[in-house]
Design a protein around this motif. Structure first.
Motif, mmCIF file in Angstrom:
data_model
loop_
_atom_site.group_PDB
_atom_site.id
_atom_site.type_symbol
_atom_site.label_atom_id
_atom_site.label_comp_id
_atom_site.label_asym_id
_atom_site.label_seq_id
_atom_site.Cartn_x
_atom_site.Cartn_y
_atom_site.Cartn_z
ATOM 1 N N GLY A 11 0.894 -1.249 0.051
ATOM 2 C CA GLY A 11 0.001 0.104 0.002
ATOM 3 C C GLY A 11 0.861 1.318 -0.006
ATOM 4 O O GLY A 11 0.409 2.420 0.184
ATOM 5 N N THR A 12 2.253 0.974 0.043
ATOM 6 C CA THR A 12 3.173 2.233 -0.141
ATOM 7 C C THR A 12 3.325 2.794 -1.558
ATOM 8 O O THR A 12 3.433 3.821 -1.627
ATOM 9 C CB THR A 12 4.240 1.925 0.575
ATOM 10 N N SER A 13 3.445 1.933 -2.498
ATOM 11 C CA SER A 13 3.537 2.352 -3.814
ATOM 12 C C SER A 13 2.493 2.644 -4.607
ATOM 13 O O SER A 13 1.500 1.960 -4.788
ATOM 14 C CB SER A 13 4.379 1.259 -4.638
ATOM 15 N N GLU A 14 2.397 3.946 -5.205
ATOM 16 C CA GLU A 14 1.247 4.165 -5.972
ATOM 17 C C GLU A 14 1.471 4.423 -7.518
ATOM 18 O O GLU A 14 2.835 4.536 -7.651
ATOM 19 C CB GLU A 14 0.679 5.539 -5.484
ATOM 20 N N MET A 15 0.374 4.080 -8.542
ATOM 21 C CA MET A 15 0.955 4.406 -9.735
ATOM 22 C C MET A 15 -0.543 5.006 -10.379
ATOM 23 O O MET A 15 -1.398 4.711 -9.899
ATOM 24 C CB MET A 15 1.016 2.908 -10.471
#
Lengths: 139, 217
Positions: free
Chosen positions: B148-152
């Motif tokens: 849930g930390t990396s977003e795209m």
């Protein structure tokens, strides 16, 4: 669309025939439309890239200053996509002018069993169409 | 004994009605949609784009047609506003009816948008039309299912259409302009040109004429 249409017609038949006769629905081809060399009629059966390439060829190699892309019903989306793709690929040189219209389509209803009392019928319905002029604006 | 019989029939009916009714399904939370490499779509927003019709007065009725919109609902509302309600409560504007309406739709709603405009043109009559096509940008945010930390962020382009229908004349030089009752004129114009190009071909059934055409060429 096809399934929906069939169901609608079935319901329509049931609404006034007490003993519904089995019918087959046959869709006639749309009315003949003008076909110039720079007219492109988009359909859903041909590959999208092939149709796009055909339009590109007409504009680049065919020496046409304008082409007309037509789409009927479900193919409206594809016609718009082709026109917008052509415009995006031209770096803003091409312009679009879209017109909309209504096309009358005819369906034939033929009784499956000819011995039964069912009469062959025809039914007209309307479908939307788009005509996009893709052109280089006059300098 | 006589009293019981109607009770039974009543019961029988009740059961029958229950069978006809759709059984209430237990509401389950929608399963998280896992896309590429365990990413999950978090939100989907349409980016604001300038109006395709600059110079329109503010407060023009804009009908946003969506995929699931019902044509009868859209048309019922739009027609009432265009024709003007009898004894309208909003004063002069509503009693006389609006002068202009815009139909917009994108993606799979494009066909429905055109259908709405066509129905309105037929019902109201004498409407000037301006059609604009463009891509609409939709921003999608995906996040990783595990951390849930990396977003795209994805930018998708969807074709969209805007149709302006006006009781007042519009600029005929504008690309995409269509005068009232233009269908026959459109086909007559193109038909005459088409006849000129096709008259060189030999007459006959279409297939044969095509073949002959090929041989001649």
């Amino acid at each position: 669309m096809g399934k929906k249409q069939e169901l609608r017609i079935k319901n329509w038949l049931i609404s006034f025939i007490m003993d519904p006769v089995e019918y087959t629905l046959r869709k006639r081809l749309p009315r003949k439309l003008p076909k110039r060399r720079n007219d492109v009629y988009v359909n859903m059966k041909t590959d999208f890239r092939a149709q796009l390439a055909r339009c590109q060829k007409l504009l680049d190699g065919g020496g046409h200053r304008e082409i007309c892309v037509h789409g009927l019903g479900l193919a409206i989306n594809r016609a718009i996509n082709i026109a917008l793709q052509l415009q995006a690929g031209s770096q803003g040189a091409l312009q679009l002018a879209a017109n909309t219209s209504t096309v009358e389509l005819v369906d034939d209803l033929e009784p499956e069993d000819p011995d039964e009392s069912g009469e062959p019928m025809t039914r007209t319905r309307n479908n939307s169409a788009i005509h996009i002029k893709v052109f280089y604006p006059e300098p | 004994c006589q009293k019981i019989v109607p009770k039974h029939t009543h019961l029988y009916f009740k059961v029958d009605l229950n069978l006809l009714k759709p059984t209430p399904q237990p509401v389950l939370p929608p399963p998280p949609k896992l896309g590429q490499d365990g990413f999950r779509k978090v939100c989907r927003t349409e980016e604001d784009s300038p109006s395709p019709f600059p110079g329109l007065p503010p407060g023009v009725l804009e009908m946003r047609v969506k995929e699931g919109s019902k044509i009868r609902n859209l048309m019922g509302f739009a027609m009432a506003r265009m024709q003007g309600e009898k004894g309208g409560s909003e004063g002069g504007v509503s009693s006389a009816g609006l002068r202009q309406v815009v139909f917009t739709g994108s993606g799979r709603a494009v066909t429905k948008t055109i259908t709405c405009a066509e129905i309105m043109k037929r019902k109201v009559g004498r409407l000037h039309q301006l059609t604009k096509l463009r891509y609409k940008v939709i921003k999608e945010v995906w996040e990783s299912a595990e951390g849930g930390t990396s977003e795209m962020t994805l930018h998708r382009t969807v074709p969209s259409i805007s149709i302006l229908l006006s009781k007042d004349p519009l600029d005929p030089q504008e690309p995409g302009y269509q005068p009232p009752e233009a269908v026959s004129a459109l086909w007559e114009g193109t038909g005459a040109e088409a006849a000129q190009t096709t008259c060189k071909r030999p007459l006959g059934p279409f297939g044969i004429s095509l073949k002959m055409h090929r041989i001649i060429c």
